[in-house]
Design a protein around this motif. Structure first.
Motif, PDB file in Angstrom:
ATOM      1  N   GLY A   6       0.818  -1.210   0.000  1.00 53.19           N
ATOM      2  CA  GLY A   6       0.000   0.000   0.000  1.00 53.19           C
ATOM      3  C   GLY A   6       0.848   1.255   0.000  1.00 53.19           C
ATOM      4  N   ARG A   9       2.369   1.691  -3.486  1.00 51.21           N
ATOM      5  CA  ARG A   9       1.371   2.172  -4.447  1.00 51.21           C
ATOM      6  C   ARG A   9       1.098   3.658  -4.254  1.00 51.21           C
ATOM      7  N   GLU A  10       1.002   4.087  -3.001  1.00 45.63           N
ATOM      8  CA  GLU A  10       0.774   5.504  -2.713  1.00 45.63           C
ATOM      9  C   GLU A  10       1.936   6.361  -3.215  1.00 45.63           C
TER      10      GLU A  10
END
Length: 71
Positions: A6, A9-10
């Motif tokens: 996560g 991806r951010e």
């Protein structure tokens, strides 16, 4: 999705990635703040559960690492 996935991806990473290390004892991902202290910059772990300390890259040893710096 893992916390690390996560975070990547951010940050704009694609879904294709490489595992940091299969042995969780050795995984580390730190950032260093040279603005606060250019001689001995404090480290911040990407994830608090990473076991290695931030000073590990300031000692001579045999290990692979990647360094990224901003301009």
């Amino acid at each position: 999705m893992t916390i690390l996935l996560g975070a990547l991806r951010e940050a704009g990473a694609s879904e294709r990635a490489m595992e940091l290390d299969i042995n969780t004892e050795w995984v580390s991902f730190m950032t260093y703040d040279s603005v606060r202290d250019p001689i001995s910059p404090p480290a911040t772990k990407l994830l608090p559960e990473f076991r290695q300390n931030g000073g590990r890259y300031f000692n001579t040893d045999e290990r692979d690492f990647v360094a990224v710096s901003s301009r």
